[in-house]
Enzyme design. Structure first.
Site, short mmCIF file in Angstrom:
data_model
loop_
_atom_site.label_atom_id
_atom_site.label_comp_id
_atom_site.label_asym_id
_atom_site.label_seq_id
_atom_site.Cartn_x
_atom_site.Cartn_y
_atom_site.Cartn_z
CE LYS A 22 15.95 13.87 -0.26
NZ LYS A 22 15.68 12.59 0.32
CG ASN A 23 12.90 12.94 -2.41
OD1 ASN A 23 14.01 12.52 -2.11
ND2 ASN A 23 11.98 13.26 -1.51
CB CYS A 117 14.72 9.19 6.88
SG CYS A 117 15.90 10.48 6.48
NE ARG A 122 10.65 5.65 3.90
CZ ARG A 122 11.54 6.57 3.55
NH1 ARG A 122 12.61 6.75 4.28
NH2 ARG A 122 11.38 7.30 2.47
CG ASP A 305 9.41 14.74 2.73
OD1 ASP A 305 9.27 13.82 3.55
OD2 ASP A 305 9.77 14.56 1.55
NE ARG A 397 19.86 10.13 3.83
CZ ARG A 397 19.71 8.83 4.03
NH1 ARG A 397 19.75 8.36 5.25
NH2 ARG A 397 19.50 8.02 3.04
N1 EPU Z 1 3.86 2.52 0.91
C1 EPU Z 1 3.34 1.25 0.96
N2 EPU Z 1 3.81 0.34 0.05
C2 EPU Z 1 4.72 0.66 -0.90
C3 EPU Z 1 5.25 1.96 -0.94
C4 EPU Z 1 4.78 2.87 -0.01
O1 EPU Z 1 2.50 0.92 1.80
O2 EPU Z 1 5.09 -0.22 -1.69
C5 EPU Z 1 3.36 3.51 1.88
C6 EPU Z 1 4.47 4.05 2.78
O3 EPU Z 1 4.69 3.23 3.90
C7 EPU Z 1 3.92 5.40 3.16
C8 EPU Z 1 3.17 5.84 1.87
O4 EPU Z 1 2.91 4.64 1.16
O5 EPU Z 1 3.00 5.26 4.19
C9 EPU Z 1 3.90 6.81 1.00
O6 EPU Z 1 5.19 6.28 0.65
P1 EPU Z 1 5.98 6.77 -0.63
O7 EPU Z 1 6.25 5.62 -1.52
O8 EPU Z 1 5.26 7.94 -1.23
O9 EPU Z 1 7.33 7.24 0.01
P2 EPU Z 1 8.83 6.84 -0.34
O10 EPU Z 1 8.98 6.59 -1.81
O11 EPU Z 1 9.30 5.84 0.64
C10 EPU Z 1 9.39 9.34 -0.88
C11 EPU Z 1 10.47 10.28 -0.48
C12 EPU Z 1 10.27 10.70 0.96
C13 EPU Z 1 8.90 11.33 1.12
C14 EPU Z 1 7.81 10.40 0.60
C15 EPU Z 1 6.43 11.01 0.59
C16 EPU Z 1 12.36 9.55 -1.81
C17 EPU Z 1 13.67 8.91 -1.87
N3 EPU Z 1 11.76 9.62 -0.63
O12 EPU Z 1 9.52 8.21 -0.01
O13 EPU Z 1 11.25 11.68 1.21
O14 EPU Z 1 8.65 11.59 2.48
O15 EPU Z 1 8.13 9.99 -0.76
O16 EPU Z 1 6.39 12.14 -0.20
O17 EPU Z 1 11.85 10.04 -2.82
C18 EPU Z 1 12.75 12.95 2.47
O18 EPU Z 1 13.11 13.48 1.42
O19 EPU Z 1 13.10 13.36 3.61
C19 EPU Z 1 11.86 11.79 2.42
C20 EPU Z 1 11.65 11.01 3.47
#
Ligand code: EPU
Length: 430
Positions: A22-23, A117, A122, A305, A397
């Site tokens: 998915k991601n 979610c 985030r 996850d 989702r």
């Molecule tokens: N973070 C920051 N600043 C940023 C971006 C992230 O501080 O600009 C922090 C976040 O708050 C978090 C950490 O960095 O503490 C990691 O965040 P990341 O950017 O890796 O997560 P994301 O892009 O918001 C994606 C997946 C999530 C998965 C995470 C970690 C997607 C759409 N979502 O989220 O997937 O948990 O990476 O691997 O790709 C899921 O599929 O259920 C899901 C939540």
């Protein structure tokens, strides 16, 4: 309202085919707008989140042809808007990938602040920092993130936290920037590598994806491609843990075992047998589960996850376990629901202290988010009696045909939407 009705107690046994990641798909669908030529993407999972991404590409003028349930052809020659703010894209997180993709290609993007979610704050500061380092202006107005640049120029970017989203977004924005971009402290998740491979198949020049330094040499133009998305690490891991909690024997097929190593290692630690072959992993839970400690970490660490799924398993193990969530600050909301099923778990900050119990009992529960929802389904499958799970839209989702795949493994689970259907389920399974 749709719910899952589950009668627990059956060990899950058999084989299950894992779908596309998915991601990775969310980012790759956005990246398809970076060329005028047709892009064919295969192994796209059929989920509400991927549907929302596809609708968003249509909303900005792309032509989208569904060539099969999992194959989509996107032609972005007809893009007529750089504003992504349709209703469905606001609800998902992946819509923020249009920022990097459209900025990279058209030097401008306006995207509604992302949903996704509710598992913590985030923030997107690292995405913004990366775009600015490439020379773009970024501002937030009227609920939209607006980014634009006269010209994007490669730069040396050090991400302050390891983030999948910012790594992918900055990589996409840099693909057609002038000169070289180096992203340091990059995320190494398999889907980061998949997106880089996809972009390279379109003519990008990205090296080092999968390590913490990614080097991107800007190219003038990208071209069409045909690409198959990697299997979903988390869908696979969820079924692997479903075997553990139901004392079952499941072979997850169409996976890349290397991507599942941290998950397999924890399963072995708690007493499961794990057998790997080229593209499948078999998990057998013949012995009682034993306690362990686990901390979620960026790849190759244990994935956030998978945190609810391992907590459900440890809740049924002998002894005391500690689970530490180090990625998101609010990812234990499901523990209240699990407690209603008999679990003995205390949450303190980002740590859950779990005293194993001998069984869960069925209850009416709600899925607070995607992964926790799936984990609660596995708890219900292990539990004595019937559970009713609400808010299954979260689970849908990220898990294609979840009840069906579970039924094929012997689970008693059905999607019901009326009291009558629920009664029928009770009678049928009683
Ligand atoms: N973070 C920051 N600043 C940023 C971006 C992230 O501080 O600009 C922090 C976040 O708050 C978090 C950490 O960095 O503490 C990691 O965040 P990341 O950017 O890796 O997560 P994301 O892009 O918001 C994606 C997946 C999530 C998965 C995470 C970690 C997607 C759409 N979502 O989220 O997937 O948990 O990476 O691997 O790709 C899921 O599929 O259920 C899901 C939540």
């Amino acid at each position: 309202m749709e719910q899952y009705a589950v009668r627990g107690g059956n060990p899950l046994v058999g084989e299950v085919e894992i779908g596309g990641a998915k991601n990775a798909a969310l980012a790759i669908l956005a990246a398809a707008v970076m060329t005028d030529e047709p892009v064919i993407i295969d192994n796209v999972p059929d989920l509400s989140d991927t549907k929302a991404m596809i609708q968003a590409t249509e909303s900005i003028g792309c032509q989208v042809e569904q060539l099969g349930r999992h194959t989509v052809k996107i032609t972005a020659k007809t893009v007529n808007s750089l504003v992504v703010e349709d209703d469905s894209s606001k609800k998902i997180r992946g819509s923020y990938y249009f920022l990097g993709a459209l900025l990279g290609r058209y030097k401008r993007a306006e995207v509604a602040l992302p949903g996704g979610c509710n598992i913590g704050l985030r923030p997107i500061d690292q995405h913004i920092k990366g775009f600015r380092a490439l020379g773009a202006d970024v501002r937030i107005e009227h609920g939209l993130i607006i980014t634009e640049a006269e010209q994007l120029k490669g730069n040396h970017i050090y991400l302050d936290v390891v983030t999948v989203g910012a790594t992918i977004n900055v990589m996409m924005a840099a693909v057609m920037a002038e000169g070289q971009t180096i992203i340091e402290n990059a995320a190494k998740e398999p889907h980061v590598v998949d997106v880089a491979n996809f972009l390279n198949s379109m003519g990008a020049n990205i090296k080092g994806a999968g390590t913490d330094v990614i080097r991107i040499k800007g190219v003038h133009k990208l071209h069409g491609t045909e690409y198959t998305i990697i299997p979903d690490q988390i869908e696979a891991g969820t079924f692997m843990f479903a075997a553990a909690v139901t004392k079952g024997d499941i072979t997850v097929k169409n996976v890349i075992p290397k991507h599942l190593e941290s998950i397999s290692a924890k399963l072995m630690e708690i007493g499961c047998e794990v057998e790997e072959s080229d593209d499948a992993v078999r998990v057998v839970a013949a012995k009682p589960l034993t306690h362990t400690h686990v901390k979620t970490l960026p790849y190759p660490g244990f994935p956030t996850d998978m945190q609810p799924q391992i907590t459900v398993a440890l809740g049924l193990s002998t002894g005391t376990s500690i689970v530490t969530e180090s990625i998101f600050e609010n990812r234990f909301k499901y523990v209240d629901e699990l407690t209603r099923m008999g679990a003995n778990i205390k949450v303190e900050g980002n740590t859950a202290i779990i005293d194993g119990v001998s069984k869960y009992t069925g209850a009416s529960i709600s899925a607070p988010d995607l992964r926790a929802g799936a984990a609660l389904v596995t708890a219900a499958l292990a539990a004595e009696g019937i559970s009713i799970i609400d808010d299954i839209k979260f689970i849908e989702r990220g898990y294609e045909d979840f009840p069906h795949k579970l039924q094929m493994l012997g689970a008693q689970i059905e999607k019901v939407s009326t009291e009558r259907e629920l009664q029928k389920f009770r009678l049928k399974t009683g």
